[in-house]
Motif scaffolding. Structure first.
Motif, PDB file in Angstrom:
ATOM      1  N   VAL A   1      -4.232  -7.171   6.061  1.00 29.24           N
ATOM      2  CA  VAL A   1      -3.564  -6.043   6.717  1.00 29.24           C
ATOM      3  C   VAL A   1      -2.056  -6.254   6.715  1.00 29.24           C
ATOM      4  CG1 VAL A   1      -3.237  -4.841   8.912  1.00 29.24           C
ATOM      5  CG2 VAL A   1      -5.539  -5.428   8.140  1.00 29.24           C
ATOM      6  N   ARG A   2      -1.671  -7.475   6.993  1.00 26.98           N
ATOM      7  CA  ARG A   2      -0.243  -7.766   6.997  1.00 26.98           C
ATOM      8  C   ARG A   2       0.346  -7.524   5.613  1.00 26.98           C
ATOM      9  NH1 ARG A   2       3.485 -11.890   6.312  1.00 26.98           N
ATOM     10  NH2 ARG A   2       5.099 -11.952   7.922  1.00 26.98           N
ATOM     11  N   ARG A   3      -0.351  -8.037   4.606  1.00 24.73           N
ATOM     12  CA  ARG A   3       0.149  -7.850   3.247  1.00 24.73           C
ATOM     13  C   ARG A   3       0.212  -6.366   2.898  1.00 24.73           C
ATOM     14  NH1 ARG A   3      -1.087  -6.076  -1.125  1.00 24.73           N
ATOM     15  NH2 ARG A   3      -3.135  -5.414  -0.366  1.00 24.73           N
ATOM     16  N   ALA A   4      -0.890  -5.661   3.230  1.00 22.18           N
ATOM     17  CA  ALA A   4      -0.944  -4.243   2.872  1.00 22.18           C
ATOM     18  C   ALA A   4       0.124  -3.443   3.620  1.00 22.18           C
ATOM     19  CB  ALA A   4      -2.328  -3.694   3.164  1.00 22.18           C
ATOM     20  N   ALA A   5       0.321  -3.782   4.903  1.00 24.31           N
ATOM     21  CA  ALA A   5       1.308  -3.042   5.701  1.00 24.31           C
ATOM     22  C   ALA A   5       2.720  -3.277   5.189  1.00 24.31           C
ATOM     23  CB  ALA A   5       1.202  -3.443   7.171  1.00 24.31           C
ATOM     24  N   ILE A   6       2.998  -4.528   4.884  1.00 28.25           N
ATOM     25  CA  ILE A   6       4.331  -4.849   4.376  1.00 28.25           C
ATOM     26  C   ILE A   6       4.535  -4.204   3.010  1.00 28.25           C
ATOM     27  CG2 ILE A   6       5.786  -6.734   3.522  1.00 28.25           C
ATOM     28  CD1 ILE A   6       4.588  -8.458   5.790  1.00 28.25           C
ATOM     29  N   GLU A   7       3.490  -4.302   2.196  1.00 30.50           N
ATOM     30  CA  GLU A   7       3.604  -3.694   0.870  1.00 30.50           C
ATOM     31  C   GLU A   7       3.798  -2.195   0.986  1.00 30.50           C
ATOM     32  OE1 GLU A   7       1.046  -4.365  -3.000  1.00 30.50           O
ATOM     33  OE2 GLU A   7       0.078  -2.874  -1.717  1.00 30.50           O
TER      34      GLU A   7
ATOM     35  N   ALA B   1      14.097   0.732  -1.704  1.00 28.29           N
ATOM     36  CA  ALA B   1      13.935   1.176  -3.091  1.00 28.29           C
ATOM     37  C   ALA B   1      12.495   1.540  -3.421  1.00 28.29           C
ATOM     38  CB  ALA B   1      14.425   0.091  -4.031  1.00 28.29           C
ATOM     39  N   THR B   2      11.556   1.065  -2.618  1.00 30.31           N
ATOM     40  CA  THR B   2      10.159   1.255  -3.024  1.00 30.31           C
ATOM     41  C   THR B   2       9.337   2.050  -2.023  1.00 30.31           C
ATOM     42  OG1 THR B   2       9.491  -0.825  -1.981  1.00 30.31           O
ATOM     43  CG2 THR B   2      10.209  -0.930  -4.287  1.00 30.31           C
ATOM     44  N   GLN B   3       9.961   2.567  -0.998  1.00 31.35           N
ATOM     45  CA  GLN B   3       9.168   3.160   0.084  1.00 31.35           C
ATOM     46  C   GLN B   3       8.366   4.384  -0.334  1.00 31.35           C
ATOM     47  OE1 GLN B   3      11.729   4.316   3.276  1.00 31.35           O
ATOM     48  NE2 GLN B   3      13.199   5.356   1.969  1.00 31.35           N
ATOM     49  N   PHE B   4       8.753   5.030  -1.422  1.00 30.59           N
ATOM     50  CA  PHE B   4       7.975   6.165  -1.921  1.00 30.59           C
ATOM     51  C   PHE B   4       6.949   5.756  -2.973  1.00 30.59           C
ATOM     52  CE2 PHE B   4      12.212   8.515  -1.393  1.00 30.59           C
ATOM     53  CZ  PHE B   4      11.919   8.892  -0.095  1.00 30.59           C
ATOM     54  N   TYR B   5       7.048   4.547  -3.431  1.00 33.21           N
ATOM     55  CA  TYR B   5       6.369   4.227  -4.695  1.00 33.21           C
ATOM     56  C   TYR B   5       5.375   3.076  -4.592  1.00 33.21           C
ATOM     57  CZ  TYR B   5      10.543   6.805  -6.062  1.00 33.21           C
ATOM     58  OH  TYR B   5      11.538   7.742  -6.158  1.00 33.21           O
ATOM     59  N   GLN B   6       4.999   2.699  -3.390  1.00 32.24           N
ATOM     60  CA  GLN B   6       4.089   1.576  -3.300  1.00 32.24           C
ATOM     61  C   GLN B   6       2.737   1.927  -3.895  1.00 32.24           C
ATOM     62  OE1 GLN B   6       4.764  -1.338  -2.695  1.00 32.24           O
ATOM     63  NE2 GLN B   6       6.808  -1.187  -1.803  1.00 32.24           N
ATOM     64  N   PRO B   7       2.092   0.962  -4.545  1.00 34.42           N
ATOM     65  CA  PRO B   7       0.799   1.253  -5.179  1.00 34.42           C
ATOM     66  C   PRO B   7      -0.275   1.552  -4.131  1.00 34.42           C
ATOM     67  CG  PRO B   7       1.286  -1.096  -5.241  1.00 34.42           C
ATOM     68  CD  PRO B   7       2.524  -0.431  -4.734  1.00 34.42           C
ATOM     69  N   LEU B   8      -1.238   2.311  -4.529  1.00 37.83           N
ATOM     70  CA  LEU B   8      -2.387   2.612  -3.668  1.00 37.83           C
ATOM     71  C   LEU B   8      -3.648   2.107  -4.356  1.00 37.83           C
ATOM     72  CD1 LEU B   8      -1.482   6.269  -2.580  1.00 37.83           C
ATOM     73  CD2 LEU B   8      -1.126   4.151  -1.293  1.00 37.83           C
ATOM     74  N   THR B   9      -4.457   1.440  -3.575  1.00 37.21           N
ATOM     75  CA  THR B   9      -5.660   0.822  -4.131  1.00 37.21           C
ATOM     76  C   THR B   9      -6.811   1.816  -4.143  1.00 37.21           C
ATOM     77  OG1 THR B   9      -4.948  -1.330  -3.323  1.00 37.21           O
ATOM     78  CG2 THR B   9      -7.292  -1.083  -3.855  1.00 37.21           C
ATOM     79  N   VAL B  10      -7.526   1.838  -5.257  1.00 40.07           N
ATOM     80  CA  VAL B  10      -8.679   2.721  -5.399  1.00 40.07           C
ATOM     81  C   VAL B  10      -9.968   1.919  -5.388  1.00 40.07           C
ATOM     82  CG1 VAL B  10      -9.735   4.495  -6.854  1.00 40.07           C
ATOM     83  CG2 VAL B  10      -7.247   4.278  -6.770  1.00 40.07           C
TER      84      VAL B  10
END
Lengths: 468, 1113
Positions: A320-326, A332-341
């Motif tokens: 959760v920590r990793r996912a939240a931070i990511e 520069a990346t706040q719009f573009y973080q990857p989403l897991t399927v």
């Protein structure tokens, strides 16, 4: 009046007038010249150009970008209804979702996301159709393009079945199709599995292990989702219908196969990537930039230090920590973080859930614990603290452990609301009274066909009830 | 090479060649003489400037200068001279000119309030007297506005004609106005008139291009590039019947601007200097209000909002006064953003020449820093600066050839802050301020309170609840630099006295660079989270319009009774647009202001070429100079349909009868009273074509992580065709008492067939974009009336009163089976719809249940019986029972504090279709609009001008600003009454009766926004505005000439937007979310067309005061 002019001057003027008239005629002819009317459109591609086999990669890529955007678009609303995101902004359409009302067809955000989902479905089908035609004609240069188109189709059909109470599937550009029907939405999972099956065959033929892994995992995911769907339908009291756990042999076969294929990849995930030069992930703009929502209290109460804690270690849950931070990213990346399927984690959890449903021994050596610990090992690769032993009474009971691990490892993956429903839980912001939220009064309910489709689909206009 | 400059050079070369050619053709000269004279007002004796003195039956003429003098070089012989000047009667006289001699011809003009002899351009440059036309063309003489407080073309047009609505949209400096002539013509295409300067079509766009936006307002208009000092007069062709000959883009009317030409004589210099100040009206912005929380409420709210919510103790320290829980506090946060604006305008002109060559040259520089302030908070400003130059050269190489070359150029700079419905706009967030949230602690930074409502450093002193602080919003700047050139070459050749030719070649080039910029580290208070490392977007828009036109005019007489004027010609335009931009975000450090410095970069580009060409013809048949029949038409082709499609034909016909031209007129008491009478009628068609590529099915680029991709872009429609407007009108002009009183009335009707409608096909079929289809129909109609009176006309006092009024309507009568469309896309709070069977821009939204006594017989929808309230919060058993609550039930329910969030009123669904938002709530355009005022000359040398403008009648404003401020639980509820209701509801000390009363106020006055969109947000928008006032002192000419050595001196004090009378409770009834180009730089689309009367955090129109000095040498 010509009376004042002498004859030679008049003749001269007449000659001049003739010249001028001819000039005028030429000018008019020029003005009417047809070739001037042919202007080019360098901004777009004509539809007929897609008949060219060289367009195959671009068609498949278009299906991918449409899907990636549609996935993020509906995730925004879905995560808000669940406890993953909570509303803190100005747009009370999000508040409506946050408190558990999700069937309002005029909700601006659901309504805005609907077309992107529709486009993703149509583009995936278009890619499959066009590339299959090229393949049949022997003009498809890279069959992986078709294989991945099947993957996109499988994902989008499962996504629609997961997200919506009802949906028109057969629409094609100006030609509308009637909705599938609330009680037949699970047929979309069948389509999804069929696409995945065809894609797997293609990936095997081209020996594209990566694609085969994703397609196999997707088929497992679709079959699992179909079983979950049956637990939640018909919606309303009585949900879940029977045991909340899925134990399906075909799911297990695919899940194991996918894990075997992915074994070379630690913590395997299939994700959509986003960037400034492709598409953004939709949800980041609302949460990270505009701050209409933040991560829900069920995950992070105020600061990352208060992130959901692992019930075994007592520490902040690493995933959760990793996912939240990511997800939050940087400027520069706040719009573009990857989403897991899709992920190996989910496959392990599917196996654990099946073991639980099958009456696992509930020991450290049992399949439930083995698969739970397979996930936990990904979080704690260098520590023995991770191990879960269901026989240890000091540790959470298996059901709670499964729910926890699904919550933590499937964060922002369009799964959480379904788990809340089938495990009989509620989100902290759901309105429990005056009036009771739909998610409480009618568990299992999902997003509706929204206003944009209701008003434009003649089947919905003629018989509104078929579209609800 | 395809640069616009290369094309421009080619055009000018062609034009020069044409000039040379015509010059040769007309080289044969003959004996000429000179006429000179003076034109004065018959009553006051003051010189009349700008009077047109011309040879009857020719194009030869000149204008009087400021001292009323003129000079003409004409063929020897007996000629007839005539004068024309708006506001004066026409006078003609015979003059005998001897070769090589000078003849004197002075004129004394009597003031008149009707002027049918005025010459207008009917289409493609054909001139004729107004009285011969059956349709109406209004003329605005810039000379009459010389003293008026107008600074640009938009203001020159505003409130001059009842059929022309000039919609200012907001009060940021340099903001352009939208223009509507006779209501709405099109659903999707631009409802803005096409604009010509000296026969050359010009860029009429607005805004910042495709990729830069400030929020909808503060948008510059390319029309306002036109130098107002260079404008001689403006003609407005109102609707299809008048604009037929302008073809496929003229349905919404035509504005023709004619620039000044010089008059013969020694160089005459005219200087102007104007200094002004501007202020926003006090009292229009309601202060920010809030209630002091208890410690527990502050703690809970802090957890919910994720920001520091101060306690009563902390607030007391912050404001330096003791505050108690539930106490209402108010602060006028917006005041920090206002200042006194100032402006300066300087103009210099020179004109003169010989009878064969005249010139006019003007240079103008204007700069205004508007009343938006707050520079101490950040760099955002409202600045508008223009350097303008114009020149015209008129050459008469022979008495049969006239060559006119004109050029206008502007170099403009414009800055505006983020504005309107924009959550990152300083004014918006100042209006969202919460005094009870004011703190020096933000999510990522903090400082100490100073004890007087400020912080020693970073903080949230305005108490914003979300998005960003006002100081952070002030870091964002929006700028535009534009260069705009318009060049024209017009050659007229009178081959025979009965046959003449005219050609016009012109180019209009705009190059504008817009940029939005947020610097690195703009989150100066540690609150905002949008691009804290900065971003920049640039948009480079270049548009070039080439105009080419040629026509022949053949005049004949048939015996003594009939005359004929036949015009035939062709006209074409090639428009090429290039709009490109780039975006860069996340700079590595401060000081970087280029997109290429961003970690994330993107680029945009749009190219568009449109070709429109047509041939036209018109025959005007006159009978004994008092009856005229005009028929004509235009055949048009457009690149939107390609070369394989047939064109469109637009016909027209009109009739004009002026009985007072009959010899027998004036022989009776009635006809002596009625000095002028004209009856007229006209019918005609015009069209609007769709976009260049709307008919094609296309795929557009959408890249993916695996490479370039394509997705469906345009559904396509091979059957697409232009929409066609058919308009007829009938009217009369009546002059009374020797034309000292006049009435002008016109009734008009219009139907737009095949209206292009952006149809939404089911998005489940893959189509996100709307597809244009010819399925719509709009019907519109109305009356326009003008009354002018000259009650006093003495040498020492002359007073002219005028009033005009327009009544009109426009309805969407057919949309096929397409669904309605709403302004703002899926954003639910703009409730302006295009819906079949309703007025354009009709408002729809939620309603509360009404009394059962008012429910229609047989209806079953929800209603309230006496003693019931629009809530279902409880019931006899203490739980919601599916019925409206009674007062008794609610009193029990309100025995304890309740939150407003839990008080959701009941909504009604009157038609039972499951949609609670489809109740008709009014319309966004007024039935009536008009103006009135007076012009007076006192003691010969003092001039007074006053103008009032009004709108009323079924006019509803969407007060979205207050809907937020009344209702939104996070950023709103900061109007005093909203704060009071919320405090009452949660205060344990409140009684159940008090809470019930508060609940009623909540439901009937305050509750708004989703899912109650439209509820409690609409208001009557009628208003009367004191638009203009000017007082001018003209130094007596003799004193000026003898004492000061100048031709004239005038001093003017003027004011604009001086007072407002309105029941509207919001900031300003003229505010609108979408300024010109605020929704679409190309001025089309649903938002630009129907996004009317939406007050969304806009800037009030400022009061402006100016002092102007004009001097002539």
């Amino acid at each position: 009046m010509q009376t004042g002019l002498d004859a030679p001057l008049a003749r001269g003027r007449a000659r001049d007038a003739g010249i001028a008239l001819r000039s005028l005629g030429l000018a008019l002819g020029f003005a009417a010249c047809s070739s001037l009317l042919d202007v080019k459109n360098p901004n777009n591609v004509n539809a007929s150009d897609l008949d060219n086999p060289t367009a195959a990669p671009a068609i498949a890529n278009g299906a991918l970008s449409a899907l990636a955007y549609g996935w993020g678009a509906i995730l925004t609303e879905y995560a808000t209804v669940s406890d993953e995101l909570t509303w803190i902004g100005s747009r009370d359409g999000f508040r409506e979702l946050d408190v558990g009302t999700l069937t309002n067809p005029t909700n601006e955000f659901t309504d805005a996301a609907f077309p992107f989902v529709g486009r993703a479905r149509w583009m995936a089908d278009l890619a499959i159709k066009r590339l299959s035609k090229f393949d049949s004609a022997g003009t498809l240069k890279n069959r992986d393009d078709l294989a991945r188109s099947y993957l996109y189709g499988a994902i989008v059909y499962t996504m629609i079945a997961d997200m919506f109470n009802n949906f028109p599937i057969g629409s094609d550009m100006q030609n509308a199709a009637p909705p599938v029907g609330r009680d037949k939405m699970d047929s979309l999972y069948t389509v999804s599995m069929g696409y995945a099956t065809r894609g797997i065959a293609l990936a095997q033929s081209t020996k594209n292990t990566g694609l085969e892994t994703s397609l196999t995992a997707m088929r497992a995911r679709a079959r699992h989702a179909k079983d979950v769907w049956s637990l939640l339908h018909p919606v309303g009291s009585g949900v879940p219908h029977g045991s909340p756990f899925v134990n399906d042999a075909s799911v297990l076969t695919d899940a194991r196969a996918a894990l075997a294929l992915a074994s070379a990849t630690t913590d395997w995930k299939f994700r959509f990537s986003y960037s400034a030069t492709t598409v953004d992930n939709y949800v980041g703009a609302w949460v990270n930039s505009r701050q209409e929502m933040r991560v829900g209290d069920a995950y992070i109460t105020k600061t990352p230090a208060d992130t959901l804690r692992d019930p075994i270690t007592g520490t902040v849950d690493p995933e959760v920590r990793r996912a939240a931070i990511e997800f939050k990213g940087t400027s520069a990346t706040q719009f573009y973080q990857p989403l897991t399927v899709l992920s190996a984690r989910e496959l392990y959890l599917i196996l654990a859930e099946a073991a639980l449903a099958a009456g696992d021994t509930l020991t450290a050596a049992g399949q439930f614990a083995v698969n739970i610990n397979a996930v936990r090992l990904l979080n704690y690769p260098d520590s023995a603290r991770y191990k879960y032993d269901p026989a240890n009474a000091a540790q959470p009971r298996p059901v709670a452990m499964l729910i926890y691990e699904r919550k933590a490892n499937l964060f922002l993956q369009n799964r959480r609301l379904h788990d809340l429903y089938r495990f009989g839980q509620t989100a902290d912001k759901w309105q429990m009274a005056t009036p009771v939220a739909e998610t409480v009064s009618t568990p299992g309910t999902l997003f509706p066909i929204t206003q944009v489709e209701l008003l434009s689909n003649p089947f919905c206009v003629a018989t509104p009830t078929v579209c609800y | 090479m395809t640069s616009p400059l290369r094309r421009l050079a080619a055009a000018l070369a062609c034009g020069s060649a044409l000039v040379a050619c015509v010059g040769v053709l007309g080289a044969a000269g003959q004996g000429t003489g000179t006429i000179r004279g003076e034109v004065v007002d018959a009553t006051t004796g003051r010189p009349v400037d700008g009077a047109h003195v011309y040879l009857v039956g020719t194009d030869i003429g000149t204008l009087t200068s400021a001292d009323g003098r003129y000079q003409l070089n004409v063929r020897a012989g007996e000629i007839v001279l005539r004068t024309r000047r708006v506001g004066y009667g026409s006078v003609a006289r015979k003059v005998t000119v001897t070769a090589g001699q000078i003849a004197q011809a002075d004129f004394a003009l009597a003031q008149a309030v009707i002027g049918l002899d005025a010459v207008v351009v009917t289409g493609a440059g054909a001139q004729t007297e107004k009285r011969k036309l059956g349709n109406t063309i209004s003329t605005i003489d810039a000379g009459t506005l010389r003293n008026a407080p107008v600074t640009n073309l938009s203001e020159q047009l505003a409130a001059r004609d009842p059929a022309v609505a000039v919609l200012p949209s907001g009060g940021l400096v340099g903001e352009g106005a939208r223009i509507r002539i006779r209501r709405t013509t099109s659903l999707t295409q631009a409802n803005e008139p096409v604009v010509y300067v000296d026969g050359v079509r010009i860029d009429r766009s607005g805004g910042f291009g495709d990729n830069v936006g400030a929020g909808g307002g503060g948008t510059p208009s390319r029309l306002d590039d036109i130098n107002p000092e260079a404008v001689d007069h403006v003609e407005i062709l109102k609707g299809a019947a008048a604009a037929t000959l302008y073809g496929s883009e003229a349905s919404a009317g035509v504005v023709q601007i004619f620039t000044k030409t010089g008059s013969a004589g020694a160089p005459r210099w005219d200087f102007m200097s104007a200094q002004g100040i501007s202020t926003y009206p006090a009292g229009r912005y309601a202060p920010d209000a809030g209630w002091v929380p208890t410690d527990s409420i502050a703690s809970a709210r802090s957890a919910s909002l994720g920001i520091h919510v101060p306690t009563a103790t902390e607030l007391s320290a912050f404001y330096g006064q003791t505050l108690q829980p539930f106490q209402i506090i108010e602060r006028p946060f917006v005041k920090d953003l206002f200042e006194t604006g100032y402006s300066g305008t300087y103009s210099a002109s020179v004109s003169g020449g010989s009878p064969a060559v005249t010139y006019f040259v003007n240079g103008r520089y204007s700069r205004e820093n508007g009343p938006f302030g707050g520079e101490a908070l950040g760099p955002a400003r409202d600045i508008d600066r223009r350097a303008q130059g114009s020149a015209s050269l008129q050459i008469l190489p022979t008495d049969r050839v006239k060559i006119r070359v004109g050029a206008l150029y502007v170099d403009a700079h414009h800055e505006t802050p983020n504005n309107n419905n924009n959550i990152y706009a300083p004014l918006t967030n100042a209006m969202f301020g919460h005094p009870e949230l004011a703190s020096c602690i933000t999510p990522r930074d903090s400082s100490r309170p100073t004890g007087d409502g400020h912080c020693t450093g970073a903080g949230n002193p305005d108490g914003v609840a979300s998005f960003g602080t006002v100081r952070e919003d002030m870091q964002r700047t929006n700028k535009q630099d534009a260069k705009h050139f318009t060049g024209s070459l017009n050659v007229a050749y009178e081959a025979l006295s009965s046959l003449s030719f005219e050609g016009t070649l012109g180019v209009d080039v705009v190059s504008q660079l817009s940029a939005a910029f947020r610097p690195f580290g703009n989150g100066v208070d540690g609150f905002i989270n949008v691009s804290p490392q900065g971003n920049r977007t640039v948009d480079n828009r270049t548009q070039r319009i080439l105009t080419a036109e040629a026509k022949a005019t053949w005049k004949r007489r048939f015996g003594e009774q009939f005359s004929s004027v036949f015009v035939a010609g062709g006209q074409g335009f090639i428009t090429k647009l290039e709009d490109e931009g780039s975006f860069g975000e996340a700079f590595p450090g401060p000081g970087l202001e280029v997109t290429s410095a961003g970690a994330n970069q993107n680029a945009f580009e749009r190219l568009l070429t449109v070709v429109n060409a047509g041939v036209l013809g018109q025959e005007q048949l006159g009978f004994r100079d008092y009856a005229f029949l005009t028929v004509g038409g235009r055949y048009d082709r457009n690149s939107a349909f390609g070369k394989t499609k047939r064109g469109a034909f637009y016909p027209k016909a009109s009739v004009s009868v002026q009985p007072n031209q009959l010899p027998s007129w004036g022989n009776s008491a009635l006809t002596q009273t009625i000095s002028t009478l004209r009856l007229r009628a006209a019918i005609g068609q015009s069209g609007l074509q769709p976009g260049a590529f709307d008919k094609f099915t296309t795929f557009g680029p959408l890249a993916s992580e695996l490479g370039p991709g394509l997705v469906l872009s345009n559904l396509g429609n091979p059957d697409l065709k232009p929409e066609v407007s058919t308009e007829w009108e009938a009217g009369t002009e009546i002059g009374l008492f020797h034309d000292r009183a006049a009435v002008d009335v016109t009734y008009w009707r219009r139907v737009t067939h095949d209206a292009l409608y952006p149809r939404q096909y089911p998005p489940s079929g893959g189509a996100i974009n709307l597809q244009l289809t010819n399925i719509g129909e709009i019907r519109a109609g109305g009356y326009d009336a003008t009354v002018s009176v000259l009650p006093i006309n003495r040498a020492d006092l002359s007073v002219k009163l005028f009033s005009n009024i327009g009544w009109g309507w426009a309805w969407v009568t057919r949309l096929g089976s397409a669904p309605p469309l709403k302004v703002g896309g899926s954003y639910p709070r703009y409730r302006n719809f295009v819906k079949e069977g309703y007025p354009v821009g009709a408002l729809f939204g939620a309603k509360l249940p009404g009394p059962c006594s008012q429910r229609a017989a047989g209806a079953t929808y929800l209603c309230l019986n006496p003693g019931e309230e629009p809530f279902d919060l409880t019931g006899p058993a203490g739980k919601p029972d599916g019925k409206p609550d009674s007062d008794q039930e609610l009193l029990a329910y309100f025995a304890q504090p309740r939150t407003l969030n839990s008080l959701s009123p009941l909504r009604v669904d009157e038609n039972g279709d499951g949609n609670f938002l489809d109740h008709y709530l009014g319309k966004s355009t007024p039935d009536w609009q008009g103006s009135f005022g007076a012009n007076a000359t006192i003691l010969r040398n003092v001039e007074l001008g006053a103008l009032f403008e009004y709108k009323f009648g079924n006019y509803t404003i969407t007060n979205l600003t207050d809907a937020f401020r009344k209702s939104n639980p996070v950023i709103g509820r900061n109007l005093r009454r909203a704060a009071e209701v919320e405090a009452t509801m949660v205060n344990p000390a409140s009684t159940p009766d008090q809470r019930l009363a508060a609940a009623r106020t909540w439901a009937y006055q305050l509750k708004a926004l989703s899912p109650y969109d439209g509820l409690n947000q609409n208001e009557n928008g009628k208003f009367l505005r004191f638009r203009e006032l000017s007082i001018t002192y003209n130094v007596p000419p003799r004193w000026a000439q003898e004492r000061l050595g100048v031709r004239y001196v005038s001093l003017t004090a003027a004011g604009r937007n001086l007072a407002l009378w309105t029941p509207y409770s919001g900031v300003d009834p003229e505010i609108n979310e979408y300024g010109r180009g605020g929704a679409n730089a190309d001025l089309n689309g649903i938002d630009q067309n129907f996004g009317d009367a939406i007050d969304a955090f806009g800037f009030a129109l400022p009061r402006r005061f100016s002092f102007t000095v004009r001097v002539g040498f």
